[in-house]
Design an enzyme around this catalytic site. Structure first.
Site, PDB file in Angstrom:
ATOM      1  N   LYS A 150      -0.418  -4.947   9.020  1.00 10.08           N
ATOM      2  CA  LYS A 150       0.911  -4.587   8.505  1.00 10.08           C
ATOM      3  C   LYS A 150       1.596  -3.745   9.571  1.00 10.08           C
ATOM      4  CE  LYS A 150       3.163  -2.308   4.554  1.00 10.08           C
ATOM      5  NZ  LYS A 150       3.559  -0.949   4.937  1.00 10.08           N
ATOM      6  N   GLY A 170       7.281  -2.522  -2.313  1.00  2.00           N
ATOM      7  CA  GLY A 170       6.647  -1.227  -2.495  1.00  2.00           C
ATOM      8  C   GLY A 170       7.318  -0.398  -3.566  1.00  2.00           C
ATOM      9  N   GLY A 219      12.799  -2.730   1.478  1.00  7.47           N
ATOM     10  CA  GLY A 219      14.086  -2.725   0.797  1.00  7.47           C
ATOM     11  C   GLY A 219      14.316  -3.854  -0.198  1.00  7.47           C
ATOM     12  N   HIS A 251       7.182  -4.977   8.084  1.00  9.26           N
ATOM     13  CA  HIS A 251       8.191  -4.084   7.502  1.00  9.26           C
ATOM     14  C   HIS A 251       9.410  -4.206   8.421  1.00  9.26           C
ATOM     15  CE1 HIS A 251       9.201   0.273   5.995  1.00  9.26           C
ATOM     16  NE2 HIS A 251      10.225  -0.562   5.885  1.00  9.26           N
ATOM     17  N   LEU A 282       0.416   5.474  -0.263  1.00 11.17           N
ATOM     18  CA  LEU A 282      -0.442   6.650  -0.371  1.00 11.17           C
ATOM     19  C   LEU A 282      -0.037   7.490  -1.579  1.00 11.17           C
ATOM     20  CD1 LEU A 282      -2.685   7.414   1.585  1.00 11.17           C
ATOM     21  CD2 LEU A 282      -1.099   8.961   2.729  1.00 11.17           C
ATOM     22  N   PRO A 332       0.848  -1.199   0.000  1.00 11.49           N
ATOM     23  CA  PRO A 332       0.000   0.000   0.000  1.00 11.49           C
ATOM     24  C   PRO A 332       0.878   1.243   0.000  1.00 11.49           C
ATOM     25  CG  PRO A 332       0.038  -1.004   2.190  1.00 11.49           C
ATOM     26  CD  PRO A 332       0.819  -1.912   1.292  1.00 11.49           C
ATOM     27  N   ASN A 345       8.579  -7.276   4.317  1.00  7.47           N
ATOM     28  CA  ASN A 345       8.571  -6.067   3.494  1.00  7.47           C
ATOM     29  C   ASN A 345       9.747  -5.180   3.900  1.00  7.47           C
ATOM     30  OD1 ASN A 345       7.122  -2.930   3.926  1.00  7.47           O
ATOM     31  ND2 ASN A 345       7.369  -3.755   1.878  1.00  7.47           N
ATOM     32  N   CYS A 358       2.504   3.153   9.710  1.00 10.29           N
ATOM     33  CA  CYS A 358       2.755   4.505   9.201  1.00 10.29           C
ATOM     34  C   CYS A 358       3.099   5.439  10.356  1.00 10.29           C
ATOM     35  CB  CYS A 358       1.528   5.026   8.457  1.00 10.29           C
ATOM     36  SG  CYS A 358       1.774   6.694   7.847  1.00 10.29           S
ATOM     37  N   GLN A 412      -6.500  -1.337   2.511  1.00 11.49           N
ATOM     38  CA  GLN A 412      -5.803  -1.017   3.758  1.00 11.49           C
ATOM     39  C   GLN A 412      -6.527   0.109   4.495  1.00 11.49           C
ATOM     40  OE1 GLN A 412      -2.115   1.193   4.469  1.00 11.49           O
ATOM     41  NE2 GLN A 412      -1.351  -0.639   5.479  1.00 11.49           N
TER      42      GLN A 412
HETATM   43  C1  LIG Z   1       4.863   6.996  -1.368  1.00 12.72           C
HETATM   44  C2  LIG Z   1       4.667   5.951  -0.291  1.00 12.72           C
HETATM   45  C3  LIG Z   1       3.453   5.876   0.361  1.00 12.72           C
HETATM   46  C4  LIG Z   1       3.243   4.893   1.345  1.00 12.72           C
HETATM   47  N1  LIG Z   1       1.992   4.778   1.901  1.00 12.72           N
HETATM   48  C5  LIG Z   1       1.750   3.737   2.746  1.00 12.72           C
HETATM   49  C6  LIG Z   1       0.429   3.455   3.198  1.00 12.72           C
HETATM   50  O1  LIG Z   1      -0.550   4.117   2.823  1.00 12.72           O
HETATM   51  N2  LIG Z   1       0.260   2.408   4.054  1.00 12.72           N
HETATM   52  C7  LIG Z   1       1.311   1.619   4.475  1.00 12.72           C
HETATM   53  O2  LIG Z   1       1.110   0.666   5.235  1.00 12.72           O
HETATM   54  N3  LIG Z   1       2.557   1.857   4.034  1.00 12.72           N
HETATM   55  C8  LIG Z   1       2.794   2.858   3.166  1.00 12.72           C
HETATM   56  N4  LIG Z   1       4.046   3.040   2.659  1.00 12.72           N
HETATM   57  C9  LIG Z   1       5.116   2.103   3.071  1.00 12.72           C
HETATM   58  C10 LIG Z   1       5.166   0.927   2.114  1.00 12.72           C
HETATM   59  O3  LIG Z   1       3.962   0.189   2.125  1.00 12.72           O
HETATM   60  C11 LIG Z   1       6.340  -0.012   2.475  1.00 12.72           C
HETATM   61  O4  LIG Z   1       6.097  -0.535   3.768  1.00 12.72           O
HETATM   62  C12 LIG Z   1       7.686   0.699   2.489  1.00 12.72           C
HETATM   63  O5  LIG Z   1       7.825   1.512   1.336  1.00 12.72           O
HETATM   64  C13 LIG Z   1       8.836  -0.324   2.525  1.00 12.72           C
HETATM   65  O6  LIG Z   1       8.781  -1.201   1.435  1.00 12.72           O
HETATM   66  P1  LIG Z   1       9.703  -0.985   0.129  1.00 12.72           P
HETATM   67  O7  LIG Z   1      11.113  -0.836   0.599  1.00 12.72           O
HETATM   68  O8  LIG Z   1       9.495  -2.215  -0.706  1.00 12.72           O
HETATM   69  O9  LIG Z   1       9.215   0.268  -0.548  1.00 12.72           O
HETATM   70  C14 LIG Z   1       4.289   4.003   1.688  1.00 12.72           C
HETATM   71  C15 LIG Z   1       5.511   4.091   1.019  1.00 12.72           C
HETATM   72  C16 LIG Z   1       5.703   5.049   0.031  1.00 12.72           C
HETATM   73  C17 LIG Z   1       7.026   5.102  -0.708  1.00 12.72           C
END
Ligand SMILES: Cc1cc2nc3c(=O)[nH]c(=O)nc-3n(C[C@H](O)[C@H](O)[C@H](O)COP(=O)(O)O)c2cc1C
EC number: 1.3.1.91
Length: 344
Positions: free
Chosen positions: A153, A248, A228, A186, A34, A32, A226, A114, A84
């Protein structure tokens, strides 16, 4: 019902052996995000991968219950898709979970990760890690009002509460006081003050072994990791320890990775999606959305990274960025941009 969409019915597929239904649904997911994983984005991602579970952006219970727009809107093509929720009032979350089920969502996920100030002011997101009993109450209330899976999460800790014992106590309380069976972890903690949400995705160190240990200590729970993860090779490595992987930023910025997911993580007999075909498969959707008043740029912004590493990718990106937001921009803009990557 929609869980079946992740099944390949290929009994010879060793990758899926021992993974059934619900667990299979969580084998690979797009996080997810935002402002990023809106419904246009998810529609595009679904063209790239049929088996991945797609998450909505976080939607607050307040928006759903009191907001003017339809915050639960999605396209039926997006299945399997998880909503979510952001919130901490069990009654409000229960109402939203029920609505989500009625609208056909495949899962509801509670955001306990978050760290933004806005979210903390609402007393939800990562700060909920400090109140495992409340999280359990929230999950329980949602489970009582909906029969679809309710998942959580979360992070591996918050602020000074970052011991392995703290994480175990949190998971233990939530999974025993509710019947939560699925957690997405995460693999870094969050600092609730002093770091921006962006920094909180980069600064606290990743600790994958801690998440592996958690799965070993709670083998009955389904767990996805989750944070990186940038390649499907890495994803496969994690899948040796855990039930699922969630990606993500890399999936969003380099959606080419999604074109290989079905083939590499679900069934070697499934095809790799051709990126040019994928763009053209978006055309009917784009036309339908434009006719309803959408702006082309709001859809194509999610498609900018699809040709990463392919000659012409930069021109594709630039042409779309410069032209898709102009008044009246339509499919001709996309087709024109595509010419930069088509080689005969
Ligand atoms: C632009 C952006 C918006 C995000 N919004 C949410 C969100 O709405 N809910 C959530 O649980 N995590 C949110 N995250 C966190 C991601 O879901 C994820 O946990 C985090 O980016 C780590 O994973 P990654 O390294 O694969 O990006 C957001 C991340 C980014 C970059």
């Amino acid at each position: 019902m929609h869980g079946n969409t992740t099944n390949t019915n290929n009994s010879e597929n060793t990758l899926l052996q021992g993974i059934t239904g619900y667990k299979n649904l969580n084998r690979f997911s797009v996080a997810p995000m935002l402002d990023w994983t809106d419904r246009h984005c998810r529609y595009f991602h679904r063209i790239l991968t049929k088996n991945s579970l797609l998450y909505t952006e976080m939607v607050t219970t307040g928006a759903i219950i009191h907001g003017k727009g339809d915050y639960l809107a999605y396209s039926s093509e997006e299945h399997p898709v998880a909503l979510q929720l952001g919130g901490s009032d069990p009654m409000a979350l229960a109402t939203c979970a029920k609505l989500a089920q009625e609208r056909g969502y495949d899962e509801v996920n509670l955001n306990v990760g978050c760290p933004s100030d806005r979210v903390q002011n609402g007393r939800f997101g990562a700060c909920l890690m400090g109140d495992a009993n409340l999280v359990a109450d929230c999950v329980k209330a949602m489970q009582d009002s909906a029969s679809i899976p309710i998942t959580v999460k979360t992070r591996i800790g918050i602020d000074e509460q970052d011991s392995y014992q703290f994480l175990c106590d949190f998971i233990d309380t939530v999974s025993t006081k509710s019947e939560c069976e699925m957690f997405i972890i995460h693999a870094r903690k969050a600092w609730l003050s002093g770091l921006s949400p962006k920094e909180n995705r980069e600064v606290p160190p990743l600790d994958y072994p801690r998440v592996y240990q958690l799965k070993r200590d709670f083998p009955q729970l389904t767990m996805a990791i989750n944070g990186g993860i940038k390649t499907l090779e890495e994803a496969k490595h994690h899948l040796a320890h855990l039930d699922g992987v969630m990606i993500g930023r890399e999936a969003y910025q380099n959606p080419t990775i999604l074109t290989h997911v079905d083939h590499q993580l679900f069934d070697p007999q499934l095809p790799v999606t051709d990126p040019i075909d994928a763009v053209r498969k978006m055309y009917p959707y784009i036309e339908a959305e434009l006719s309803k008043g959408a702006y082309l740029g709001h859809i194509t912004r999610h498609m900018l990274g699809i040709f990463q590493g392919i000659p012409g990718a930069r021109q594709w990106r630039r042409y779309l960025s410069e032209n898709a937001h102009k008044a009246g921009a339509d499919l001709a803009v996309v087709e024109q941009a595509l010419q930069f990557v088509i080689r005969d």
